[in-house]
Motif scaffolding. Structure first.
Motif, PDB file in Angstrom:
ATOM      1  N   ASP A   1       7.141  12.455 -46.325  1.00  0.00           N
ATOM      2  CA  ASP A   1       8.047  11.796 -45.376  1.00  0.00           C
ATOM      3  C   ASP A   1       7.758  12.210 -43.933  1.00  0.00           C
ATOM      4  O   ASP A   1       7.378  11.401 -43.104  1.00  0.00           O
ATOM      5  CB  ASP A   1       9.498  12.105 -45.745  1.00  0.00           C
ATOM      6  CG  ASP A   1      10.449  11.049 -45.240  1.00  0.00           C
ATOM      7  OD1 ASP A   1      10.622  10.045 -45.937  1.00  0.00           O
ATOM      8  OD2 ASP A   1      11.002  11.227 -44.146  1.00  0.00           O
TER       9      ASP A   1
ATOM     10  N   ASP B   1       8.195   8.970 -31.109  1.00  0.00           N
ATOM     11  CA  ASP B   1       8.366  10.374 -31.498  1.00  0.00           C
ATOM     12  C   ASP B   1       8.630  11.276 -30.289  1.00  0.00           C
ATOM     13  O   ASP B   1       8.207  12.440 -30.254  1.00  0.00           O
ATOM     14  CB  ASP B   1       7.157  10.885 -32.286  1.00  0.00           C
ATOM     15  CG  ASP B   1       7.234  10.515 -33.761  1.00  0.00           C
ATOM     16  OD1 ASP B   1       8.306  10.046 -34.190  1.00  0.00           O
ATOM     17  OD2 ASP B   1       6.235  10.689 -34.472  1.00  0.00           O
TER      18      ASP B   1
ATOM     19  N   ARG C   1      11.062   7.837 -43.637  1.00  0.00           N
ATOM     20  CA  ARG C   1       9.820   7.216 -43.183  1.00  0.00           C
ATOM     21  C   ARG C   1       9.788   5.720 -43.480  1.00  0.00           C
ATOM     22  O   ARG C   1       9.316   4.929 -42.662  1.00  0.00           O
ATOM     23  CB  ARG C   1       8.630   7.912 -43.844  1.00  0.00           C
ATOM     24  CG  ARG C   1       7.267   7.364 -43.453  1.00  0.00           C
ATOM     25  CD  ARG C   1       6.988   7.538 -41.971  1.00  0.00           C
ATOM     26  NE  ARG C   1       7.017   8.950 -41.566  1.00  0.00           N
ATOM     27  CZ  ARG C   1       6.985   9.343 -40.293  1.00  0.00           C
ATOM     28  NH1 ARG C   1       6.946   8.458 -39.320  1.00  0.00           N
ATOM     29  NH2 ARG C   1       7.004  10.631 -40.001  1.00  0.00           N
TER      30      ARG C   1
ATOM     31  N   CYS D   1       9.601  12.961 -41.355  1.00  0.00           N
ATOM     32  CA  CYS D   1      10.399  12.471 -40.229  1.00  0.00           C
ATOM     33  C   CYS D   1      11.156  13.596 -39.524  1.00  0.00           C
ATOM     34  O   CYS D   1      11.293  13.593 -38.303  1.00  0.00           O
ATOM     35  CB  CYS D   1      11.399  11.416 -40.709  1.00  0.00           C
ATOM     36  SG  CYS D   1      10.691   9.797 -41.001  1.00  0.00           S
TER      37      CYS D   1
ATOM     38  N   VAL E   1      11.331   3.342 -40.810  1.00  0.00           N
ATOM     39  CA  VAL E   1      10.782   3.201 -39.457  1.00  0.00           C
ATOM     40  C   VAL E   1      10.437   1.750 -39.139  1.00  0.00           C
ATOM     41  O   VAL E   1      10.721   1.278 -38.030  1.00  0.00           O
ATOM     42  CB  VAL E   1       9.565   4.134 -39.269  1.00  0.00           C
ATOM     43  CG1 VAL E   1       8.877   3.863 -37.927  1.00  0.00           C
ATOM     44  CG2 VAL E   1      10.002   5.599 -39.342  1.00  0.00           C
TER      45      VAL E   1
END
Length: 457
Positions: A307, A105, A66, A309, A69
């Motif tokens: 997190d 995403d 995370r 992800c 990003v």
């Protein structure tokens, strides 16, 4: 005009950047630890190299962290700014669009961008490997195979990356159950690209899935040079070797590999955590005392509960938390997963947090608390969609084993037997050491439950 090693144009003013880019591509295909150095050199030689900025962002997102990003967002901004100044080709811009999609995403759209590249430029092994890597995260093994087989006619004997293509094909064949073809492709690929650790490890997967641990050890032994150059992927290949020793009952060799190779570096990279946690879980299921090895994994994983992800990463963090008895951190992760599951319009990543994530994580927490009934009911429910968590059959197998063991311990013996039979069927009908041991446990449990075995009053 500068062209890459596949013969496709690059929008560059400095030919040295093209040389560094080709080195980056080769390193990426080989999982080499030198890839970041080559990428940095390409950007230093050509700061307006939009595709290189996009590659940096995509590589960053594939790390599943995370806090990285924002680094990927900066890479996208740099790529878009460079593109406005240099007007790259449609092929190069597809990587920029793929990064943008992944940051929204929607990794499946990033894959679609790579497929559009391959439709027009089928010899572009870099685009193929990027799509392959994202499909791996998504658990799309059938898509991996289709993508490779569509472009194979473009790979003649002189293609500079034919060996790496065959390595990717070997893995896709193995993950779709075509084990004989997978082994052939992996061996052929390694003969053309001696540093193709991915293809080498695909053959190791074949031996795992066909219950032939000794053949797997024979395959890996003496070929260490094929993965010695790798980034942390080398730990994963050592993990495969440890699995083979485990199947043969040589737990001392497993623990030695764990300490000397698999956890030689105490990183918090989710891929390294997944190697370690899944191996320790297997050992404990087989009754092996792993000592204090859970402690450092649990401490690292307790920092990753928010997190979110990749569900694959989260589930392995949960393994560490239950192994290290970090009950508060495990509850924090379940709380976050529950919040993700309640989202009205979840992203692709969030949808995986809900299904299979929430059921599997709930089952893991219950298993850690010895509540085997709750563990089995949740793990069994989540296993039907576990493919969506990503990774390989071998990696996801730890959750299959935990489901079966929870079922046996909770008294769901018939259900555990059915799952064990399904597991064996996926493995070409061949039993490994785990299956043989659990079949004996199930038979013993069934005999104790049989009326004729009850003592007379």
């Amino acid at each position: 005009m500068t062209t890459d090693l596949f013969g496709y144009a690059l929008t560059l003013s400095n030919p040295k950047a093209g040389t560094h880019w080709d080195a980056l591509v080769r390193a990426f295909l080989a999982h080499s630890a030198e890839a970041p150095t080559h990428l940095a050199s390409a950007l230093e030689a050509e700061p307006d190299f939009a595709m290189a900025h996009a590659a940096k962002g995509l590589f960053t997102l594939l790390l599943g962290r995370r806090e990285l990003v924002p680094v990927a967002r900066d890479a996208l901004a740099a790529a878009e700014a460079a593109a406005r100044r240099t007007q790259p080709s449609a092929r190069e811009m597809a990587f920029v669009h793929a990064l943008s999609a992944y940051l929204r995403d929607t990794p499946s759209e990033a894959v679609a961008e790579m497929e559009r590249v391959l439709a027009a430029h089928p010899r572009d092994t870099f685009a193929l490997k990027v799509g392959h890597a994202i499909r791996f995260v998504l658990g799309d093994n059938a898509g991996m195979r289709r993508s490779i087989e569509r472009v194979m006619p473009a790979y003649d004997a002189d293609h500079p990356a034919r060996g790496y293509l065959l390595g990717c094909h070997a893995f896709a064949l193995e993950e779709t159950g075509d084990y004989a073809k997978a082994e052939t492709a992996g061996r052929m690929g390694l003969s053309l690209a001696a540093d193709d650790a991915w293809g080498l490890h695909a053959v190791a997967h074949v031996h795992d899935m066909t219950g032939n641990a000794q053949a797997g050890l024979d395959w890996l032994t003496g070929r260490e040079a094929a993965w010695a150059h790798c980034n942390n992927f080398r730990y994963h290949v050592w993990w495969h070797k440890a699995l083979m020793h485990l199947d043969l009952g040589d737990t001392e060799a497993v623990l030695a590999l764990y300490d000397a190779e698999i956890r030689a570096d105490k990183t918090d990279d989710y891929r390294d955590i997944s190697n370690a946690t899944s191996l320790l879980s297997r050992l404990e299921l087989d009754g092996v005392d792993v000592g204090t090895r859970w402690e450092e994994l649990a401490a690292l994983s307790a920092e990753r509960t928010e997190d979110g992800c990749l569900i694959f990463a989260d589930l392995h963090y949960m393994l560490a938390l239950i192994g290290g008895r970090r009950e508060d951190a495990a509850r924090d992760m379940l709380r976050r997963l529950s919040a993700d599951a309640r989202r009205t319009h979840p992203t692709e990543i969030e949808a995986r947090m809900a299904k299979p994530g929430l059921h599997i994580a709930t089952g893991l927490e219950a298993f850690g608390e010895a509540d085997y009934r709750t563990a089995f009911l949740n793990l069994a429910r989540g296993r039907q969609s576990l493919q969506a968590a990503g990774g390989s059959h071998a990696q996801r197998d730890v959750f299959e084993r935990l489901t079966i063991d929870a079922g046996i311990r909770a008294g769901f013996v018939a259900e555990a037997e059915a799952i064990l039979a399904e597991r064996t069927a996926k493995r070409a009908g061949r039993e490994d050491g785990y299956a043989a041991a659990r079949r004996e446990m199930i038979a013993a449990a069934q005999s104790w439950a049989s009326p004729e075995q009850l003592p007379a009053e």
